[in-house]
Design a protein around this motif. Structure first.
Motif, short mmCIF file in Angstrom:
data_model
loop_
_atom_site.label_atom_id
_atom_site.label_comp_id
_atom_site.label_asym_id
_atom_site.label_seq_id
_atom_site.Cartn_x
_atom_site.Cartn_y
_atom_site.Cartn_z
N ASP A 268 22.10 -15.97 194.33
CA ASP A 268 22.31 -16.45 193.10
C ASP A 268 23.58 -17.03 192.92
N TYR A 269 23.74 -17.79 191.60
CA TYR A 269 24.98 -18.54 191.34
C TYR A 269 24.86 -18.51 189.87
N ALA A 270 26.22 -17.81 189.44
CA ALA A 270 26.12 -17.43 187.93
C ALA A 270 26.52 -18.88 187.33
N TRP A 271 26.21 -19.13 185.85
CA TRP A 271 26.54 -20.28 184.99
C TRP A 271 27.86 -20.62 184.97
N ASP A 272 28.97 -19.56 185.03
CA ASP A 272 30.32 -20.10 184.72
C ASP A 272 31.10 -20.50 186.20
N ASP A 273 30.15 -20.31 187.18
CA ASP A 273 30.58 -20.86 188.48
C ASP A 273 29.82 -22.25 188.80
N ILE A 274 29.03 -22.79 187.81
CA ILE A 274 28.46 -23.84 188.27
C ILE A 274 29.03 -25.00 187.42
N ALA A 275 29.40 -26.02 188.00
CA ALA A 275 29.97 -27.09 187.48
C ALA A 275 28.95 -28.31 186.91
N SER A 276 27.95 -28.48 187.53
CA SER A 276 27.07 -29.90 187.17
C SER A 276 25.64 -29.37 187.80
N THR A 277 24.75 -30.22 187.31
CA THR A 277 23.35 -30.10 187.80
C THR A 277 22.67 -31.44 187.90
N PHE A 278 21.81 -31.76 188.68
CA PHE A 278 21.22 -32.94 188.94
C PHE A 278 19.65 -32.89 189.30
N VAL A 279 19.03 -34.12 188.86
CA VAL A 279 17.49 -34.01 189.44
C VAL A 279 17.28 -35.52 189.62
N LYS A 280 16.69 -35.60 190.92
CA LYS A 280 16.27 -37.03 191.24
C LYS A 280 14.75 -36.94 191.93
N GLU A 281 14.12 -38.00 191.11
CA GLU A 281 12.79 -37.92 191.11
C GLU A 281 12.26 -39.37 192.42
N ASN A 282 11.63 -38.52 193.10
CA ASN A 282 11.26 -39.31 194.49
C ASN A 282 9.69 -39.61 194.29
N ILE A 283 9.02 -40.30 195.23
CA ILE A 283 7.69 -40.68 195.28
C ILE A 283 6.97 -39.28 195.34
N LEU A 284 7.28 -38.50 196.31
CA LEU A 284 6.60 -37.45 196.46
C LEU A 284 7.61 -35.85 196.12
#
Length: 233
Positions: A76-92
């Motif tokens: 687990d990772y607490a929200w106050d330790d997270i700097a950024s989030t990403f999503v990358k859509e691929n073919i699969l």
């Protein structure tokens, strides 16, 4: 507990995987912690024990089945330790990634696109809440209470009266004008230089020198007095 997570089964999640996760999460959730979304890995080939990612209002939990599904690892990772989030859509499928403040990057691949979008949206909302707690907090009634028009007029009148009363109490400061008159070359009542003896002329010259040294006359005035006195010596 199962009823609580039925809402996550409408985006192609594997029901068996959701059931396993929910049964394991029963004892892991903290007080006041609520699950926002669950995304389950779906690889092109048959995945018997897929990885999953759970987002709550307090943290991100990575679930990895081990020992043929008999056990599961939770990271687990607490929200106050997270700097950024990403999503990358691929073919699969899509990749959901997040980075921590210690430069650690975590990626879960082969997440169905609709699940990846929903988990990304929820993650962005939580990050915004943790990064801007004051902005997202509800304003208190004290700070949002409007000032009535009558109150504003009353305050304005009081301030005007105070200013007026001070103006009446404090008299206007008198304007002082300083004037300077040049020293007369021949003060009234004194004897003429032509009537003085040499000793008296010398004493007079000494007096002018003292006035010069004390700054009471200018150098030009002293030179004029000196020249005049010397003309009679």
């Amino acid at each position: 507990m199962k009823e609580q997570f039925k809402k996550f089964l409408n985006e192609e999640q594997d029901p068996k995987a959701i059931e396993k996760i929910t049964s394991k999460l029963t004892d892991l959730l903290m007080k006041g912690e609520e699950i926002g979304y669950i995304a389950v890995q779906k690889k092109p080939a048959l995945t018997v024990f897929p990885d999953s990612i759970v987002v709550t209002n307090k943290r991100i939990i990575i679930c990895e089945p081990k020992n043929l599904g008999l056990s599961m690892n939770f990271t687990d990772y607490a929200w106050d330790d997270i700097a950024s989030t990403f999503v990358k859509e691929n073919i699969l499928g899509s990749e959901f990634s997040f980075g921590t403040k210690t430069d650690l990057a975590v990626t879960i691949d082969y997440i169905p696109k609709i699940q990846a979008r929903k988990i990304y949206t929820y993650a962005k909302e939580q990050l915004d809440l943790f990064k801007n707690p004051v902005t997202n907090a509800a304003p208190s009634p004290e700070t949002t209470e409007p000032v009535l028009e009558e109150e504003a007029e009353e305050i304005e009148e009081v301030e005007t009266e105070e200013v007026t009363s001070f103006a009446e109490i404090l008299p206007a400061a008198p304007v002082v004008t300083e004037t300077y008159e040049p020293l007369p070359t021949q003060p009234a009542g004194e004897r003429k230089l032509s009537d003085l003896s040499k000793e008296e002329l010398f004493d007079k010259l000494q007096n002018y020198k003292k006035l010069l040294d004390n700054g009471l006359i200018m150098q030009g005035e002293y030179d004029a007095y000196k020249k005049e006195i010397l003309s009679y010596m």
